[in-house]
Design a protein around this motif. Sequence first.
Motif, short mmCIF file in Angstrom:
data_model
loop_
_atom_site.label_atom_id
_atom_site.label_comp_id
_atom_site.label_asym_id
_atom_site.label_seq_id
_atom_site.Cartn_x
_atom_site.Cartn_y
_atom_site.Cartn_z
N LEU A 31 -11.75 -7.15 -0.34
CA LEU A 31 -12.99 -7.08 -1.12
C LEU A 31 -13.46 -5.63 -1.22
O LEU A 31 -13.40 -4.88 -0.25
CB LEU A 31 -14.08 -7.95 -0.50
CG LEU A 31 -13.84 -9.45 -0.55
CD1 LEU A 31 -14.92 -10.18 0.24
CD2 LEU A 31 -13.78 -9.96 -1.98
N GLN A 32 -13.93 -5.25 -2.40
CA GLN A 32 -14.29 -3.87 -2.67
C GLN A 32 -15.46 -3.35 -1.85
O GLN A 32 -15.43 -2.24 -1.37
CB GLN A 32 -14.64 -3.69 -4.15
CG GLN A 32 -13.45 -3.47 -5.02
CD GLN A 32 -13.88 -3.19 -6.44
OE1 GLN A 32 -14.75 -3.86 -6.96
NE2 GLN A 32 -13.27 -2.20 -7.05
N HIS A 93 -15.31 -9.12 -7.99
CA HIS A 93 -14.30 -8.08 -7.87
C HIS A 93 -13.58 -7.89 -9.21
O HIS A 93 -13.42 -6.75 -9.67
CB HIS A 93 -13.31 -8.47 -6.76
CG HIS A 93 -12.19 -7.51 -6.58
ND1 HIS A 93 -12.32 -6.37 -5.82
CD2 HIS A 93 -10.92 -7.53 -7.05
CE1 HIS A 93 -11.16 -5.72 -5.85
NE2 HIS A 93 -10.29 -6.42 -6.57
#
Length: 97
Positions: A31-32, A93
Amino acid sequence: MITHDDIFQECENLKQVDLVEGPIHETIAALQLEEWRNDMNEEIGSINQILPTVDTGGWDEDAGEFDEGGKARAIRTWIRSVLRKIVHYKAEHQRLL
């Protein structure tokens, strides 16, 4: 999947769930945003706060019947919540890419 509400009936010692390494952990790591990763890790850990407080069921003297208890329902609800958040963050995302 947990299909019956009474599967953990009278399981007093069921107080913790540990996820083994695998796709869920890999997805979270990818996950960013750190905020998303932290939220997911909190959600995963939340079941270990809930389980010790959930009734295990057993024979209910007052009702004269077996009470299924709530551990299976709590775990199913938790699994749905974790999966729902993963889907949400994966969509976010993709939207940011």
